[in-house]
Each structure stands twice: as C-alpha cells, then as structure tokens.
Scaffold this motif. Structure first.
Motif, PDB file in Angstrom:
ATOM      1  N   LEU A 276       0.816  -1.202   0.070  1.00  0.00           N
ATOM      2  CA  LEU A 276      -0.028  -0.023   0.054  1.00  0.00           C
ATOM      3  C   LEU A 276       0.851   1.193  -0.110  1.00  0.00           C
ATOM      4  O   LEU A 276       0.409   2.312  -0.636  1.00  0.00           O
ATOM      5  CB  LEU A 276      -0.915  -0.139   1.151  1.00  0.00           C
ATOM      6  CG  LEU A 276      -1.953  -1.159   1.158  1.00  0.00           C
ATOM      7  CD1 LEU A 276      -2.939  -0.928   2.608  1.00  0.00           C
ATOM      8  CD2 LEU A 276      -2.680  -1.176  -0.033  1.00  0.00           C
ATOM      9  N   GLY A 277       2.149   1.245   0.751  1.00  0.00           N
ATOM     10  CA  GLY A 277       2.747   2.529   0.617  1.00  0.00           C
ATOM     11  C   GLY A 277       3.489   2.782  -0.718  1.00  0.00           C
ATOM     12  O   GLY A 277       3.612   3.798  -1.411  1.00  0.00           O
ATOM     13  N   LEU A 278       3.790   1.487  -1.407  1.00  0.00           N
ATOM     14  CA  LEU A 278       4.204   1.637  -2.758  1.00  0.00           C
ATOM     15  C   LEU A 278       3.035   2.368  -3.727  1.00  0.00           C
ATOM     16  O   LEU A 278       3.260   3.223  -4.635  1.00  0.00           O
ATOM     17  CB  LEU A 278       4.590   0.297  -3.496  1.00  0.00           C
ATOM     18  CG  LEU A 278       5.789  -0.258  -2.868  1.00  0.00           C
ATOM     19  CD1 LEU A 278       6.238  -1.551  -3.300  1.00  0.00           C
ATOM     20  CD2 LEU A 278       6.989   0.639  -3.111  1.00  0.00           C
ATOM     21  N   CYS A 279       1.721   1.643  -3.470  1.00  0.00           N
ATOM     22  CA  CYS A 279       0.730   2.395  -4.514  1.00  0.00           C
ATOM     23  C   CYS A 279       0.575   3.732  -3.896  1.00  0.00           C
ATOM     24  O   CYS A 279       0.248   4.699  -4.506  1.00  0.00           O
ATOM     25  CB  CYS A 279      -0.612   1.642  -3.790  1.00  0.00           C
ATOM     26  SG  CYS A 279      -0.647   0.002  -4.331  1.00  0.00           S
ATOM     27  N   LEU A 280       0.802   4.177  -2.642  1.00  0.00           N
ATOM     28  CA  LEU A 280       0.788   5.678  -2.264  1.00  0.00           C
ATOM     29  C   LEU A 280       1.812   6.475  -3.096  1.00  0.00           C
ATOM     30  O   LEU A 280       1.424   7.748  -3.636  1.00  0.00           O
ATOM     31  CB  LEU A 280       1.038   5.846  -0.742  1.00  0.00           C
ATOM     32  CG  LEU A 280       1.087   7.211  -0.251  1.00  0.00           C
ATOM     33  CD1 LEU A 280      -0.137   8.094  -0.317  1.00  0.00           C
ATOM     34  CD2 LEU A 280       1.475   7.172   1.427  1.00  0.00           C
ATOM     35  N   SER A 286       2.030  10.132  -9.931  1.00  0.00           N
ATOM     36  CA  SER A 286       1.301  10.414 -10.878  1.00  0.00           C
ATOM     37  C   SER A 286       0.514  11.584 -11.049  1.00  0.00           C
ATOM     38  O   SER A 286      -0.495  11.703 -11.813  1.00  0.00           O
ATOM     39  CB  SER A 286       0.500   8.947 -11.244  1.00  0.00           C
ATOM     40  OG  SER A 286       1.366   8.009 -11.346  1.00  0.00           O
ATOM     41  N   ARG A 287       0.484  12.363  -9.980  1.00  0.00           N
ATOM     42  CA  ARG A 287      -0.374  13.419  -9.789  1.00  0.00           C
ATOM     43  C   ARG A 287      -0.817  14.229 -10.793  1.00  0.00           C
ATOM     44  O   ARG A 287      -1.700  14.528 -11.254  1.00  0.00           O
ATOM     45  CB  ARG A 287       0.022  14.252  -8.324  1.00  0.00           C
ATOM     46  CG  ARG A 287      -0.988  15.399  -8.096  1.00  0.00           C
ATOM     47  CD  ARG A 287      -0.347  16.207  -6.853  1.00  0.00           C
ATOM     48  NE  ARG A 287      -0.928  17.546  -6.705  1.00  0.00           N
ATOM     49  CZ  ARG A 287      -0.813  18.157  -5.775  1.00  0.00           C
ATOM     50  NH1 ARG A 287      -0.064  17.914  -4.817  1.00  0.00           N
ATOM     51  NH2 ARG A 287      -1.575  19.322  -5.749  1.00  0.00           N
ATOM     52  N   SER A 288       0.419  14.757 -11.581  1.00  0.00           N
ATOM     53  CA  SER A 288       0.364  15.684 -12.479  1.00  0.00           C
ATOM     54  C   SER A 288      -0.070  15.049 -13.808  1.00  0.00           C
ATOM     55  O   SER A 288      -0.764  15.679 -14.445  1.00  0.00           O
ATOM     56  CB  SER A 288       1.787  16.563 -12.805  1.00  0.00           C
ATOM     57  OG  SER A 288       2.730  15.598 -13.100  1.00  0.00           O
ATOM     58  N   GLY A 289       0.572  14.019 -14.253  1.00  0.00           N
ATOM     59  CA  GLY A 289       0.179  13.149 -15.199  1.00  0.00           C
ATOM     60  C   GLY A 289      -1.412  12.852 -15.169  1.00  0.00           C
ATOM     61  O   GLY A 289      -2.261  13.055 -16.466  1.00  0.00           O
ATOM     62  N   MET A 290      -2.073  12.438 -14.173  1.00  0.00           N
ATOM     63  CA  MET A 290      -3.346  12.247 -13.890  1.00  0.00           C
ATOM     64  C   MET A 290      -4.304  13.523 -14.312  1.00  0.00           C
ATOM     65  O   MET A 290      -5.324  13.498 -14.885  1.00  0.00           O
ATOM     66  CB  MET A 290      -3.770  11.407 -12.822  1.00  0.00           C
ATOM     67  CG  MET A 290      -5.102  10.986 -12.441  1.00  0.00           C
ATOM     68  SD  MET A 290      -5.376   9.967 -11.260  1.00  0.00           S
ATOM     69  CE  MET A 290      -4.687  10.925  -9.766  1.00  0.00           C
ATOM     70  N   ALA A 291      -3.843  14.599 -13.539  1.00  0.00           N
ATOM     71  CA  ALA A 291      -4.787  15.767 -13.619  1.00  0.00           C
ATOM     72  C   ALA A 291      -4.639  16.337 -15.064  1.00  0.00           C
ATOM     73  O   ALA A 291      -5.630  16.861 -15.310  1.00  0.00           O
ATOM     74  CB  ALA A 291      -4.177  16.794 -12.660  1.00  0.00           C
ATOM     75  N   ALA A 292      -3.760  16.101 -15.763  1.00  0.00           N
ATOM     76  CA  ALA A 292      -3.741  16.871 -17.077  1.00  0.00           C
ATOM     77  C   ALA A 292      -4.716  16.136 -18.090  1.00  0.00           C
ATOM     78  O   ALA A 292      -4.994  16.845 -19.117  1.00  0.00           O
ATOM     79  CB  ALA A 292      -2.117  16.526 -17.698  1.00  0.00           C
TER      80      ALA A 292
END
Length: 373
Positions: A276-280, A286-292
């Motif tokens: 779960l830590g690796l998923c975090l 991936s925050r910027s790529g997903m938001a784009a």
C-alpha cells in the motif's frame, strides 16, 4: 421488477465480457501460461469498466471475496481494542452484534455502500478520465488489503461519514450559495469525529482545501465549523441532561497522546502495508500526469483528495497507539485516487497491475495458512 432488471443487466454484461474474451483464441498452443494470465486479468476487470448501475452491484461480490479470510478466521475482538474510538465508536464496540459471526457482514456492507457512493461521486464530479466502477473497486481492495483491516473497526464507519462529507464539499466548485454544502460537509465531519477521534484532522484538511474550490473568507470557515460543532453540541446536551458530561469529554478525546508503536503484528501485515505504501508513492508521482487528462473541474476537485491524503498522514502525530489498523485512515483518499489513476492507464497495463495486486493479496492469505498447517 427493478431488481430483476438489474440482475438481468449484470448477467448480460458478464456474458458479453466472457464472449469477447473467448474470441481471442484462448485455448491455443504456445505460451499457454501467459494466455491464461491475460484471460484472467481481463475477466477480473472487464465487468467493472461500465458506468451502469447494474455493474456497481458486482462490488458486493468483490468485497465478499476479499473478506473470506476474515470470515474463515472469525476474529471478533479487534473492534474492542480500538484506541481512537470516540463516543459513537465506544457505543459500537459495546454493540451485542459483535459477539456473533454476523458482525463480519457489517464491514462487507460498509465497503459495498462506500464503493457505490464513491462511484457516484467520481461520475458526478468528473474525477476520472472515464466513468467506470474503478474508484469504488479499488477502495474495496485497499480497505481489505491488510488482515488488520478486515474485522470491524471504528475507522470503517468514520470513513463512510468522511465520504458523505466529500459529497457536499466537492459540489462547492462554482457554487453560488456555499453555506448549505459547507454546513453539511461539517456535519458529516462532526459525526466522523464522534466515531473516531483522529478524524478531527479532516476538518483542517477541508479548511485547507477550501480555497481550491471556492473563494476563501472567514465566513466560509465558520460555516464549516458550525456544521462540525452541531452534532457534537447536540450529543453533549443529551449527556448533560443525564449528568454524563465528564464521561462525554473523556470519550471524545480518547486515544490522543504521544505516538507509540504497538507490538509487532506479523510479517505479512508489514508486507501488505509495504504494498500500500508503494501504491501511495505511485499515486503521488502520477499526480500531474493524471490531472492533465481531466476536465477543469476534475483537476480542482482531485486536489481535495490529495489534501485528505496529506492530512491523514498528520493524524499519526497524535495517535497514542499506532497499529496496522490505524492506517485505515488513509484508505478513502488512497483507494479513490488509485482507482482514478487506473482509469487513465492503458487497458492492458490496468489489468496487469490489478492482477498483480490481487495475486499479492492472495499470496499473503495462503502462504501463512500453508505454513501453519
């Protein structure tokens, strides 16, 4: 008749998924193991790619499957050992239902309800690249990934009320009359706090995230706080009338203190927390790529989920006893963000990663069982 229609829709969806997969010449020679894995990964995830309500009903079977280890072991004692349980949390711990195996049904129903609400929320607010059942699906997976997450716990109920608070709060974007959604967001946050003391941190999280969705001024903060104080004040008045106000305050701040780690909970618990830590980490990078890839309103609203994730980590600073079950405070924002991330992945990658996560989960359940016997 409506229920029969839903069931018929589920049957047709599963039939189409299986029929489509069989056309890939599954039973041909050469690379059989690889073809088996491809078929399995597609079969597991394809029914949840729809945005139809009938597909969301499959979430209950997914939750039941992941809770088979808890049903098998019938661990009935974890809820009592819950340091963060507040007023309602203590009441739940003393509920007579927990003394029977029927208590294992409650977490499954909570996960199913949360999964349905999460999917409705993500579709309403354009949080994902496409409308699927993935956000609710991965919330259920993350919430079940560690053995300590499976038995009933106050955080499971608190997560449900935190989710209800997100519903009006995310509607603030370009909302002309913010007082009503802010009050109801605060109200559900207050009930979550009455279930688990540590969820007070999410009042600060939403106050911090408020400027993302709406112009900030002091009145908006007070409207949020008034909603949060309302259920606490009503419950205090009840206890005051029965001369139980001292016990009320003692329960309200239960479990707050200097952080300390609980005794070791087993090797496989740490394996699950590591995954779960690796998923975090994956969700964060991936925050910027997903938001784009999102629409404008979705970009703003998804930042609220990241704020919840940030403040959930700050709650560890005042938890008097940190155990594996304490990390359930992360599962709502982490599960939602992980599911939303999967909507932006290529189909083959999403299916492969989902199968990998499920494979690790099954291994964590089966290996200790075989070592024991």
């Amino acid at each position: 008749m409506v229920l029969l229609g839903w069931i018929d829709g589920i049957n047709r969806r599963l039939f189409r998924a299986v029929s489509t997969l069989k056309t890939q010449e599954f039973f041909i020679s050469g690379g059989q193991t690889e073809k088996n894995l491809i078929f399995l990964s597609q079969m597991l995830l394809s029914p949840f790619r729809s945005n139809q309500f009938s597909a969301s009903l499959l979430l209950v079977f997914y939750a039941i499957a992941l809770h088979i280890p808890a049903i098998w072991s019938a661990d009935l004692g974890l809820l009592v050992n819950d340091p963060g349980a507040s007023v309602f949390g203590k009441w739940l711990a003393n509920w007579e239902l927990w003394s029977s195996p029927w208590m294992l049904v409650v977490p499954v129903m909570l996960l199913f309800a949360c999964g349905m609400v999460i999917n409705r929320l993500s579709m309403r607010d354009n949080l994902g690249v496409s409308d699927t059942q993935f956000p609710g699906l991965f919330y259920i997976l993350v919430s079940s990934y560690v053995a300590a997450f499976l038995p009933p716990h106050s955080t499971q109920f608190a997560n449900f009320f935190l989710l209800l608070a997100c519903f009006p709060f995310l509607s603030l974007y370009k909302h002309q009359r913010a007082v009503v959604p802010l009050f109801w967001a605060g109200w559900w946050l207050g009930i979550a706090f009455l279930v688990n003391t540590y969820y007070i941190i999410f009042v600060l999280a939403m106050a911090f995230a408020l400027p993302i969705l709406h112009p900030l001024d002091l009145r908006r903060i007070l409207q949020l706080l008034s909603g949060w104080l309302a259920p606490i004040f009503l419950l205090f008045c009840r206890d005051y009338l029965f001369d139980a106000e001292e016990l009320f305050w003692a329960k309200l701040w239960n479990g707050v203190g200097r952080p300390s780690l609980s005794p070791s909970e087993g090797y496989w618990t740490y394996v699950g927390l590591t995954v779960l830590g690796l998923c975090l980490v994956w969700v964060l990078v991936s925050r910027s790529g997903m938001a784009a890839k999102l629409q404008t309103d979705g970009r703003y609203k998804i930042q609220v989920l990241y704020s919840l994730l940030l403040f959930a980590s700050l709650s560890l600073l005042f938890q008097s006893s940190i155990s594996a079950a304490s990390f359930q405070i992360f599962v709502l924002p982490l599960g939602m963000l992980l599911g939303l991330l999967f909507t932006s992945l290529e189909r083959s990658r999403a299916e492969s990663f989902h199968l990998l996560l499920l494979g690790i989960f099954i291994a964590m359940q089966l290996v200790p069982f075989y070592l024991r016997y």
